[in-house]
Design an enzyme around this catalytic site. Structure first.
Site, PDB file in Angstrom:
ATOM      1  N   ASP A 159      -2.501  -2.245  -7.556  1.00 51.57           N
ATOM      2  CA  ASP A 159      -1.843  -2.073  -6.250  1.00 51.57           C
ATOM      3  C   ASP A 159      -2.877  -2.312  -5.143  1.00 51.57           C
ATOM      4  O   ASP A 159      -3.898  -1.640  -5.087  1.00 51.57           O
ATOM      5  CB  ASP A 159      -1.296  -0.640  -6.176  1.00 51.57           C
ATOM      6  CG  ASP A 159      -0.389  -0.413  -4.971  1.00 51.57           C
ATOM      7  OD1 ASP A 159       0.543   0.380  -5.088  1.00 51.57           O
ATOM      8  OD2 ASP A 159      -0.638  -1.015  -3.898  1.00 51.57           O
ATOM      9  N   ASP A 195       2.357  -6.924  -3.472  1.00 51.49           N
ATOM     10  CA  ASP A 195       1.024  -6.321  -3.652  1.00 51.49           C
ATOM     11  C   ASP A 195       0.859  -5.466  -4.899  1.00 51.49           C
ATOM     12  O   ASP A 195      -0.121  -4.763  -5.030  1.00 51.49           O
ATOM     13  CB  ASP A 195       0.637  -5.528  -2.398  1.00 51.49           C
ATOM     14  CG  ASP A 195       0.996  -4.065  -2.490  1.00 51.49           C
ATOM     15  OD1 ASP A 195       2.089  -3.759  -2.994  1.00 51.49           O
ATOM     16  OD2 ASP A 195       0.184  -3.241  -2.077  1.00 51.49           O
ATOM     17  N   GLU A 196       1.798  -5.536  -5.801  1.00 48.48           N
ATOM     18  CA  GLU A 196       1.771  -4.628  -6.945  1.00 48.48           C
ATOM     19  C   GLU A 196       2.221  -5.344  -8.205  1.00 48.48           C
ATOM     20  O   GLU A 196       3.168  -6.124  -8.159  1.00 48.48           O
ATOM     21  CB  GLU A 196       2.851  -3.578  -6.702  1.00 48.48           C
ATOM     22  CG  GLU A 196       2.423  -2.175  -6.553  1.00 48.48           C
ATOM     23  CD  GLU A 196       3.676  -1.333  -6.316  1.00 48.48           C
ATOM     24  OE1 GLU A 196       4.089  -0.651  -7.246  1.00 48.48           O
ATOM     25  OE2 GLU A 196       4.220  -1.392  -5.191  1.00 48.48           O
TER      26      GLU A 196
HETATM   27  N1  DCP Z   1       5.878  -2.490   2.731  1.00 51.87           N
HETATM   28  C1  DCP Z   1       7.026  -2.695   3.513  1.00 51.87           C
HETATM   29  N2  DCP Z   1       7.939  -1.687   3.674  1.00 51.87           N
HETATM   30  C2  DCP Z   1       7.752  -0.484   3.077  1.00 51.87           C
HETATM   31  C3  DCP Z   1       6.616  -0.263   2.282  1.00 51.87           C
HETATM   32  C4  DCP Z   1       5.692  -1.297   2.128  1.00 51.87           C
HETATM   33  O1  DCP Z   1       7.192  -3.777   4.047  1.00 51.87           O
HETATM   34  N3  DCP Z   1       8.644   0.493   3.247  1.00 51.87           N
HETATM   35  C5  DCP Z   1       4.893  -3.584   2.590  1.00 51.87           C
HETATM   36  C6  DCP Z   1       3.680  -3.370   3.449  1.00 51.87           C
HETATM   37  C7  DCP Z   1       2.592  -2.975   2.528  1.00 51.87           C
HETATM   38  C8  DCP Z   1       2.993  -3.604   1.210  1.00 51.87           C
HETATM   39  O2  DCP Z   1       4.413  -3.699   1.258  1.00 51.87           O
HETATM   40  O3  DCP Z   1       1.302  -3.404   2.965  1.00 51.87           O
HETATM   41  C9  DCP Z   1       2.548  -2.795   0.020  1.00 51.87           C
HETATM   42  O4  DCP Z   1       3.145  -1.526  -0.007  1.00 51.87           O
HETATM   43  P1  DCP Z   1       2.443  -0.236  -0.568  1.00 51.87           P
HETATM   44  O5  DCP Z   1       3.463   0.815  -0.695  1.00 51.87           O
HETATM   45  O6  DCP Z   1       1.616  -0.584  -1.771  1.00 51.87           O
HETATM   46  O7  DCP Z   1       1.487   0.184   0.614  1.00 51.87           O
HETATM   47  P2  DCP Z   1       0.112  -0.371   1.051  1.00 51.87           P
HETATM   48  O8  DCP Z   1      -0.393  -1.420   0.127  1.00 51.87           O
HETATM   49  O9  DCP Z   1       0.235  -0.800   2.467  1.00 51.87           O
HETATM   50  O10 DCP Z   1      -0.791   0.915   0.992  1.00 51.87           O
HETATM   51  P3  DCP Z   1      -1.474   1.632  -0.265  1.00 51.87           P
HETATM   52  O11 DCP Z   1      -2.924   1.478  -0.038  1.00 51.87           O
HETATM   53  O12 DCP Z   1      -1.023   3.045  -0.192  1.00 51.87           O
HETATM   54  O13 DCP Z   1      -0.999   0.913  -1.487  1.00 51.87           O
HETATM   55 MG    MG Z   2      -0.435  -1.159  -1.939  1.00 48.62          MG
END
Ligand code: DCP
Ligand code: MG
Length: 371
Positions: A16, A111-112
């Site tokens: 992730d 991203d996952e």
């Molecule tokens: N995303 C989105 N809407 C959401 C959640 C996430 O568009 N409700 C998008 C933005 C994030 C990406 O997906 O950058 C990845 O989501 P993650 O939940 O993995 O969050 P992040 O990567 O941003 O943070 P973390 O470091 O907690 O993984």
């Molecule tokens: Mg993430």
């Protein structure tokens, strides 16, 4: 007597990326480093955050929070617009790295992903070392950091990738599973949202150990069919395979009504509820950026059905669905028993698909139905 099936041990990695969209923006503009940064829609247009940098999270900012609220909580916030093309390009680089280690890759969003490296021979089959190497290569090639979880199944691998976030990794070896899950909070179980967690807390259930104290029958009684799955999960058992190409081709919600809807207006009155559910799903699967077209499905009282699809807009607004439902119902002008609304998605591979690469036509259509 109960048959005991011993699950042959698998090695699953969940990778992730760390605050993905924000990290890409900060990498491309180093002056943003160390500052509270978020990526999302504008506050004056009822936008929401997609993500926030770790500095911004200190102010309580979170994904899906309305941008208007975010700027109130954090007046110094640097709010940037979305750049999906850029995130998609990075995502493809990261996926190419995964495929160096195994073909069994299941992307969950940009991203996952889950990787099954059970059969991988790199590093003498050490999944921990493979994960470290994947993270190293990701950083070397994209200057972005990722976190990873390594475990015998998907559930625990996902929990583990969150354990040492950001830029860390955590391994739950098979021998650790029993001990590890005992202390695991119920909130970490997929499917346990705020409401379920509260319900569990009210019955003094806080950890998986507390859940383990309930019998299979009690769990079924309390939580319905889901109770059976809960019985496994709270013991750290999850046999879902890592599914290659299991990407969603569409997301939809459909409701069947107890009483047929007699007019177009009656159908339209039902739309907001459906729409909220639909939007929640799009957010859950972070699919907003990959919408290619919208569709509605109407089933009439006589079970004849019609679907109407439109790629006129990729923005799934309430108004667009209103127009589409009205048009679809008017095709047959009969009482309606079911309404569905949905979006067809591009798979992340689609963007880099060449014209003649037709074998990548995706056959799997996972549309979810509710009620
Ligand atoms: N995303 C989105 N809407 C959401 C959640 C996430 O568009 N409700 C998008 C933005 C994030 C990406 O997906 O950058 C990845 O989501 P993650 O939940 O993995 O969050 P992040 O990567 O941003 O943070 P973390 O470091 O907690 O993984
Ligand atoms: Mg993430």
């Amino acid at each position: 007597m109960k048959n005991v099936v011993v699950e042959s041990s698998r090695k699953i990695i969940h990778v992730d990326m760390d605050c993905f969209y924000a990290a890409v923006e900060i990498r491309d503009d180093p002056s943003l480093k160390g500052k509270p940064v978020a990526v999302g829609g504008r506050p004056d247009q009822r936008g929401v955050l997609t993500t926030a940098s770790y500095e911004a999270r200190k102010y309580g900012l979170r994904s899906a929070m309305p941008s208007a609220r975010a700027v109130k909580l954090c007046p110094d916030l640097i709010l940037l617009p979305l750049n999906f093309d850029k995130y998609r390009a990075e995502s493809q680089k990261v996926r190419a790295i995964f495929h160096r280690f195994t073909e069994v890759v299941e992307p969950l969003s940009l991203d996952e992903a889950y990787l099954d490296v059970t059969k991988s021979e790199y590093f003498d089959g050490s999944a921990t070392k493979i994960a470290a190497e994947i993270r190293r290569q990701i950083f070397e090639e994209t200057r972005l950091t990722a976190s990873a979880g390594i475990a015998p199944n998907k559930f625990l691998a996902k929990v583990a990738s969150d354990w040492k976030k950001p830029n860390g990794q955590f391994t739950i070896a098979p021998a650790m599973v029993e001990q590890f899950v005992k202390g695991l909070k119920v909130e970490k179980i997929p499917g346990v949202g705020k409401v379920t967690a509260r319900k569990m807390h009210d019955s003094n259930i806080f950890t998986c150990a507390d859940l383990q104290a309930l019998s299979f029958t009690q769990l079924k009684k309390e939580f319905g069919v889901w109770g059976a799955r809960l019985y496994d999960l709270c013991r750290g058992i999850d046999e879902r395979p890592v599914e290659v190409d299991a990407e969603r081709k569409s997301i939809s919600v459909e409701y069947t009504y107890n009483q047929d809807l007699r007019t177009v207006q009656e159908c339209l009155d039902k739309l907001p509820e459906l729409y909220d559910d639909f939007v929640a799903r799009i957010q859950k699967y972070k699919a907003g950026e990959s919408i290619r077209s919208l569709f509605v499905k109407i089933k009439f009282f006589d079970f004849k059905q019609t679907t109407l699809e439109s790629s006129r807009t990729r923005i799934p607004s309430l108004e667009t669905f209103r127009e589409m439902i009205a048009a679809a119902v008017k095709r047959q002008n009969k009482a309606v028993r079911l309404i569905g609304i949905g979006a067809r998605l591009a798979t992340p591979h689609e963007a880099d698909r060449s014209e003649d690469d037709t074998q990548l036509t995706f056959a799997i259509d996972v549309s979810e139905s509710t009620r």
